[in-house]
Write an enzyme that holds these catalytic residues in place. Structure first.
Site, PDB file in Angstrom:
ATOM      1  N   GLU B  85       0.846  -1.195   0.000  1.00  0.00           N
ATOM      2  CA  GLU B  85       0.000   0.000   0.000  1.00  0.00           C
ATOM      3  C   GLU B  85       0.881   1.244   0.000  1.00  0.00           C
ATOM      4  O   GLU B  85       0.416   2.342   0.230  1.00  0.00           O
ATOM      5  CB  GLU B  85      -0.974  -0.008   1.173  1.00  0.00           C
ATOM      6  N   CYS B 117      -3.082  -4.574   4.080  1.00  0.00           N
ATOM      7  CA  CYS B 117      -1.986  -5.446   4.533  1.00  0.00           C
ATOM      8  C   CYS B 117      -1.998  -6.846   3.932  1.00  0.00           C
ATOM      9  O   CYS B 117      -1.157  -7.668   4.288  1.00  0.00           O
ATOM     10  CB  CYS B 117      -1.994  -5.550   6.055  1.00  0.00           C
ATOM     11  N   HIS B 239      -1.683 -12.296  10.624  1.00  0.00           N
ATOM     12  CA  HIS B 239      -1.310 -10.901  10.408  1.00  0.00           C
ATOM     13  C   HIS B 239      -1.086 -10.237  11.757  1.00  0.00           C
ATOM     14  O   HIS B 239      -1.776 -10.540  12.739  1.00  0.00           O
ATOM     15  CB  HIS B 239      -2.373 -10.140   9.597  1.00  0.00           C
TER      16      HIS B 239
END
Lengths: 134, 354
Positions: B85, B117, B239
């Site tokens: 990103e 992400c 994550h």
């Protein structure tokens, strides 16, 4: 830097593409169209040669009064590196402190941002060097 | 989603910039107790890119090392996807620059991905599909970021930089992808509008309806589809926007601290966004042995998760660490900087006349 000039040099800056004289075997970086030793014999007898990317520091210095483009990096280390193929390149040393650098230190080329045309313009990438163990 | 043909990881490597800053150093500037914020987030330090590092340089270095590990010739790479990103250009692909620097151009397909992400794991799935369908033999999937946190914002304590690259193919595999699935909804927990320098987020809304819902549902979906239980896996990678979320999610789903520990890098390097799960998986593979089974679930705001069931092959013992550093070695080589240097490096202060 005009767009075509940067674009033409991408091979050299990103991959370390130089040239080799097929007549005498000498390697040149940046690439040459004619071998200064063999002259006419090397004409149209030069081939592309990709440097391995490893070499050793010949000499180095720390720059405290940088060019405007490198102000963010000040102070930074500039070195002359002799590549394993024998050619000498000037480049920044990164990921190392000045007092850790010494002549003869093994280094490897890694891609970094070298600068930019302007905040709106092209970003110039190319090689800098960092220490390796071998 | 199960692939018809065998597909997996032939090589992997990651890169994390060398500079670090502590939450205390950040908190001192903004009149906050950074140390306790760091403890709450379980972040001891976060990585900071040098002004000459960005997603192109992180991706290129990771991919170069991954190719060395895979022993794949650059001309045999037929696809490169870079998930991030923080692509340096809004328009002009990162992937073409990476391809040129790897000498993989021009006979390949390349594109950039963005899904907060989880753009890196989206690239995994694309390469898996292309390899399994026979379109390509070898592809590179990269997740990398130099993430942005506005000065003084809560994100500033975690937003970090790093990435990892994976050579995905069907032979000489270090690990096999046995299964993958995704869980995707429209959840506005975190965003950055076109032209804006820093992202906005929904504060606590980024937790339960966002991270936890997607990570939990996607992981459970994978367990359902494969008929497996959390304890069947040797390792799990989730994550990691901070150290707290993945620990909490893992515990809730029945995974132990020991399973997630090797891949939990956020306490030392912060949240590397698209780089987080790829780096966590790389650190886990660095520890893995033949036959080990790894469950991976990414999360991208906006929102979605991708889960993977991975089995490590006997080829993992053949990895020669001589030329390619392990993730823990890269992380151990660091230098702590002050907030003022950090602010300069991240262009939070503009130089006179600039």
């Amino acid at each position: 830097m005009p767009i075509p000039r940067f674009w033409r040099e991408i091979e050299q800056r990103y991959k370390g593409i130089g040239s080799r004289c097929k007549n005498c075997g000498e390697i040149y970086f940046p690439p040459r169209k004619v071998c200064p030793e063999c002259r006419r014999e090397s004409f149209q007898n030069m081939e592309e040669y990709e440097l391995e990317g490893t070499g050793e520091v010949v000499t180095y210095t720390e720059i405290h009064e940088p060019h405007q483009e490198f102000e963010m990096l000040s102070p930074y280390i500039l070195a002359i590196v002799e590549m394993d193929e024998g050619v000498r390149l000037t480049g920044h040393l990164v990921n190392v402190d000045y007092d850790e650098v010494e002549s003869g230190m093994r280094v490897e080329a890694s891609m970094r941002k070298l600068g930019e045309e302007s905040p709106k313009g092209l970003i110039y990438y190319g090689y800098k060097f960092w220490p390796i163990d071998d | 989603m199960k692939t018809k043909e065998e597909v997996g990881i032939k090589g992997y490597a990651g890169y994390v910039p060398r500079y670090r800053i502590t939450p205390k150093e950040i908190g001192d500037v903004w009149g906050k107790d950074g140390e306790s914020m760091g403890k709450g987030l379980r972040i001891e330090s976060k990585s900071v890119p040098s002004p000459d590092e960005d997603v192109v340089t992180i991706s290129t270095q990771s991919a170069k090392w991954a190719m060395q590990r895979a022993d794949v010739d650059s001309q045999d790479i037929e696809a490169i996807y870079v998930g991030s990103e923080s692509h340096p250009y809004a328009v002009k692909p990162t992937a073409t620059i990476v391809a040129a620097s790897l000498a993989a151009s021009p006979d390949l397909t390349a594109a950039d991905y963005e899904f907060a992400c989880k753009a890196g794991t989206a690239a995994f799935q694309t390469c898996m599909g292309m390899v399994a369908s026979g379109m390509i033999d070898n592809g590179i999937a990269i997740g990398a970021d130099t993430s942005q946190g506005a000065p003084g914002d809560a994100l500033e304590y975690s937003a970090a930089a790093g990435g990892a690259a994976y050579i995905i193919g069907s032979d000489d595999l270090l690990a096999k992808f046995r299964h993958t699935c995704s869980y995707t909804t429209d959840t506005p927990d975190f965003w950055r509008r076109e032209g804006e320098k820093y992202p906005q987020h929904g504060g606590r809304f980024t937790g339960k309806p966002a991270y936890f819902k997607h990570v939990t549902n996607c992981t459970n979906k994978l367990l359902d589809e494969t008929g497996r239980e959390p304890e069947d896996y040797d390792y799990a990678v989730f994550h990691q926007p901070n150290g707290k979320f993945p620990m909490k999610a893992a515990k809730r789903m029945g995974f132990s601290k020991e399973q997630i520990e090797p891949g939990l890098l956020v306490p030392k390097i912060g949240n590397t966004y698209s780089g987080a799960v790829p780096l966590g998986l790389a650190a886990t593979l660095d520890h893995a042995e033949p036959g080990d089974e790894i469950l991976v679930t990414s999360y991208g705001s906006g929102a979605g998760s991708d889960s993977f069931d991975i089995e490590v092959t006997e080829n993992i013992v053949k990895i020669d660490d001589e030329n390619v550093p392990r993730i823990e070695e890269i992380i151990a080589d660091n230098e702590f900087i002050s907030y003022s240097v950090y602010a300069k490096y991240r262009e939070k202060i503009s130089e006179g006349g600039a």
